[in-house]
Each structure stands twice: as C-alpha cells, then as structure tokens.
Scaffold this active site. Sequence first.
Site, mmCIF file in Angstrom:
data_model
loop_
_atom_site.group_PDB
_atom_site.id
_atom_site.type_symbol
_atom_site.label_atom_id
_atom_site.label_comp_id
_atom_site.label_asym_id
_atom_site.label_seq_id
_atom_site.Cartn_x
_atom_site.Cartn_y
_atom_site.Cartn_z
ATOM 1 N N ARG A 135 -32.169 16.204 -22.855
ATOM 2 C CA ARG A 135 -32.996 15.958 -23.990
ATOM 3 C C ARG A 135 -32.705 14.657 -24.519
ATOM 4 N NH1 ARG A 135 -32.973 17.177 -30.019
ATOM 5 N NH2 ARG A 135 -34.965 16.063 -30.652
ATOM 6 N N HIS A 179 -37.406 10.098 -32.566
ATOM 7 C CA HIS A 179 -35.967 10.305 -32.884
ATOM 8 C C HIS A 179 -35.668 9.330 -33.788
ATOM 9 C CE1 HIS A 179 -32.477 12.965 -32.057
ATOM 10 N NE2 HIS A 179 -32.024 12.474 -33.148
ATOM 11 N N GLU A 224 -36.713 16.689 -35.920
ATOM 12 C CA GLU A 224 -36.434 16.654 -37.329
ATOM 13 C C GLU A 224 -37.099 16.085 -38.178
ATOM 14 O OE1 GLU A 224 -32.282 16.499 -38.190
ATOM 15 O OE2 GLU A 224 -31.849 18.088 -36.716
ATOM 16 N N ASN A 351 -33.458 22.884 -33.889
ATOM 17 C CA ASN A 351 -32.344 22.222 -34.232
ATOM 18 C C ASN A 351 -31.404 23.057 -35.358
ATOM 19 O OD1 ASN A 351 -33.368 20.412 -32.396
ATOM 20 N ND2 ASN A 351 -32.842 18.501 -34.019
ATOM 21 N N TYR A 353 -27.922 23.763 -37.303
ATOM 22 C CA TYR A 353 -26.166 23.578 -37.504
ATOM 23 C C TYR A 353 -25.683 24.493 -38.373
ATOM 24 C CZ TYR A 353 -26.778 19.060 -34.611
ATOM 25 O OH TYR A 353 -27.163 18.346 -33.695
ATOM 26 N N GLU A 417 -31.057 21.566 -30.268
ATOM 27 C CA GLU A 417 -29.888 20.842 -30.851
ATOM 28 C C GLU A 417 -29.053 21.996 -31.487
ATOM 29 O OE1 GLU A 417 -29.607 17.324 -33.397
ATOM 30 O OE2 GLU A 417 -31.275 16.493 -32.360
#
Length: 512
Positions: A135, A179, A224, A351, A353, A417
Amino acid sequence: MDRRRLLQSTLALGGSALLRGIAAALRAASVDAAAAGGTTADRAGADGATGTAGAAAVEGDDRFPPDFLWGAATSAYQVEGAWQEDGRGESIWDRFAHTTGRIRNDDNGNVACDSYHRYGEDVALLRQLHLTSYRYSIAWPRIQPSGRGAANARGLDYYQRLTDALLQAGIRPLVTLYHWDLPQALEDAGGWPQRDTAERFADYVALIARALGDRVTAWCLFNEPAAFTSLGYWRGLHAPGHTDARAFLRATHVVNLAQGRAYQVLRASRPRAQIGSAFDVSPTFPASASYADLAAAERWHRFQNLWFVYPALRGHYPEGVLPPEQQPELLGWRAGDEKVMRALLDFIGLNYYSASLVSDAPEGNGVPGLNTRVQWARAPGSNARTDIGWDSYPAGLHDIVLRMADETGRLPIEITENGAACNIGPGPQGEIHDAPRIAYLQGHLRELARAIGAGAPVRAYHCWSLLDNFEWAQGYSQRFGLVYVNFADRQQRSVKDSGHWYAAVAAANQVL
Ligand code: FCB
C-alpha cells in the site's frame, strides 16, 4: 443523570439506534470494569450486541484464509523525498514542515527515505519479506503541481515504474489517492473546507485512473479522513495547522463529497476496479460507567468511526452527533449532496492503532452537540504503551473489525494499517532486536484471526510500516518500520527482527 433524563437526551440524540449503541457500550463497560479488560469470551459476548452474535469463533486457531494478502504500507510524503524533483509542486506538508516550530526537531520530508530513487530496493525488500500487497500513495503535487490542469508526465512516470516493479515481483499494488499532501495552491484557494476542492480531487483522480488504471486494480480514495480533517483544521497539529472547528466541519463534508465524486470518476473509467477508503477507526469506551459518559462514547463512535462511512454507503450522516437543525449550515450542505457523496465501496480499509476513552463534556468542545472529551490511544485495563505513547490494545482490533463489519453490511475488509513505534536501534553487529514490535504484531494478528474466526470478512493485513519514515509532527523520532532506515548514512535499509518474524508469518499464513 437519571434514567428518564438519559432517555430524553438519547432520544434527542438520535433515538433507538443510539440506545442500541449504548447497550453495546454498557456491556463492554461492565465487562471491562469487572475484569480490568475482560476475557476473550467476555469480549466476544459484548460484540454480540452489535449484531455479530452467533458466529462461531475458532479459539486458538491462528491460521489465515488461503488467499489472504500480507502487506506493508507507506505514504508518499513520509518516504519519497525528492521534494523538488521532476516538476513536483509544493504540498501543505512541505509548507508546514518548513515552518519553524511545527515539527519535532524541525524535521521535514525533503529527503525522507529517498524512496523516489530507491523504490527498487523497497520492492526487493517487500519480496524478501514474502509480502503480497504493498500500500503506497500518490503525491498529488507530483501529478498536478498547482492542483489543477494537465498531468505532469514525469510524476506519472515514477508511479508507473514503481507499479510495474511491484507487478513484476508478484506484489499487488494498493494505491492510496490522498495521503494528506494537498497541493499548497489548493490550500491557498481555501483547502478542504472549500467545496471546489472536491472537484479538483475528482479531476486529479481521473488523470490517475487513465494513467495507472490499466495496472492498478485496488484503490483507497482517502487515508484517514477523520484524522487529517481534525488534526489539520481543528487541532492545528498537522498541516495546514488551523484551529477552527467550523472550518473542520465543512472540511469533513467536502471530503465526503470528494469521496463520492472520485468514486464515480474512477468507477466510470475502470468499471472492474476494487475501490475502498482507509478509515481511521478506534473502539470507544466510556471513561466511567455514568450514563453521560456512555452516551458520549457512542457519540464519539459515530463521529470517529462512521462520519465518512455512512455518507458513502448510505447517503446520510450518522444521527445523534450534530444538532439536526444546525447540521446543514454547519456542513455547508446543498440540496443533492446526498447523491454526490454516495460511493458504493467494494471494500472497507481499516487503520487501527488503539482505543479511545471518552467522557461527556457538557461545556462543549467546539463542535456543536458533540460535547466529548477524548483520550486518544487509551484503552481500559491497558498498561502497555508503544514508544509514541499510544496504548497497545490488541482486543480492540477484534472488536472494531466486528463492529465495522456489522456497520457496513459485511463488505470485505482490508486492514490498511496497524503497527507500533519501537525506537530500538542497531546493536554492535548491526542487528535490530525490536522484540516489542513482534509482541505488538503477534497480539494484534491473533485478535484478527479471532475476528475472522467469528465471521469477519477480512482479506488483507498491512503493517505500518515497511520502513522507518517521517512520522508527521513527530518527525523522525518515531520508528514504525519493519526495516530500519539509517537517516544519517545514505538512508541505508536493514531488516529488523520484526521484519524477519513477519516474513515467516506471511510465508506460513499463520501467526507464529
Ligand atoms: C496513521 C497514518 C500513517 C502513520 C501512522 C503511524 O495515522 O495514516 O501515515 O503516520 O499513523
């Protein structure tokens, strides 16, 4: 708040769907309060409330489906460098990073990992790590230096060469179209709060579809959207550095319009393309068991996790976030926008985290009606932190994957991600023993396998990141790579222990 007042306020916020969300949050909260994080089985039970009950979890089976894609991710500004080469224009990140005091150590992406010149090495590394998907993103200012007009052939040429090298290596290209590196000229014309930016984005995507759509079949429209609009226009921590909640809200709407317009353009040009977006998701937990905090956690879930998903898939915003009578004005809504922002995505990129702890903030937070105070990257019962200070909370990946599967009608999911900052450097022989990253990935992949066992349609996982790189406001201080980059010595690359471990996982198609 008593129950009657809770009911009144939740009805005002959006009625029964909100109550269902609160019920789910309540169960999750009681599990966590009871067991400081709860057990695996407890969490599966909590998820059942969101509609995924009944699916059989295969406990302890860490194998992945046969055609699962193992990948790594990067983005243009974070790795390419070559900021003035081959006709590239200025982006908002160039401007921001060149402004003193914005980035830790005043670092910038002028050289970064120099992937613009070393992409051949990067592709060889992907291959060495047995990865089957890469990616990466396209820098809009390389294609349209001023954000509009004809394509810059030398910019396109770079992405054609990179893409061809990947295809030759048997690696699937997954291209992110945005991005975060908006051409500065478009920011000067109003940036994301300005409606015309959606049209500019659609034009740019048309150029890319024409030049790369014969060889790229999988796309993320945005990376995002919640992060770049809020950090860039509300919190001021990322480019372009504004602190204006109203501009932020308008930016969210323009990005939703852009998502729809770009989807339509790409679909018309490449009917068989797989089109998704990479959404930044975070399971939300109430900071206390009070009803006010439970309702706040549900509001934040809708804002953080659904604000860019519902417009695409359903043509409307989630209820219960902005006051309904103010919403059109706050967003700059025009008649017909419900059609423009539709994007019937083929897959959902997630994504992940960490989780978020949310409290009610009746005093307000700048966004009318939202009234939340959010501790980002904090998880209930967690005391494991990565080097950037974010909690490591593997169970959150399982939870949010199941919840988003439910919210999106079980569209295919790609983890676009997930990863950890771990700043361990080379030992005397040059070896890099980054055991905490292995532990992080292992924990998260086990939870992902559990979610798949429970029926989540996940088909790919991308580790952030292939390389140590420019970590936005943190500059080069945070290392997320499977591969170490020596920024002081010609950007030399060395595979870390975690890279070797991840390669073995990819080859075995199983968590080791
Ligand atoms: C995400 C960004 C990515 C990277 C990681 C650590 O929010 O999408 O570019 O910075 O965080």
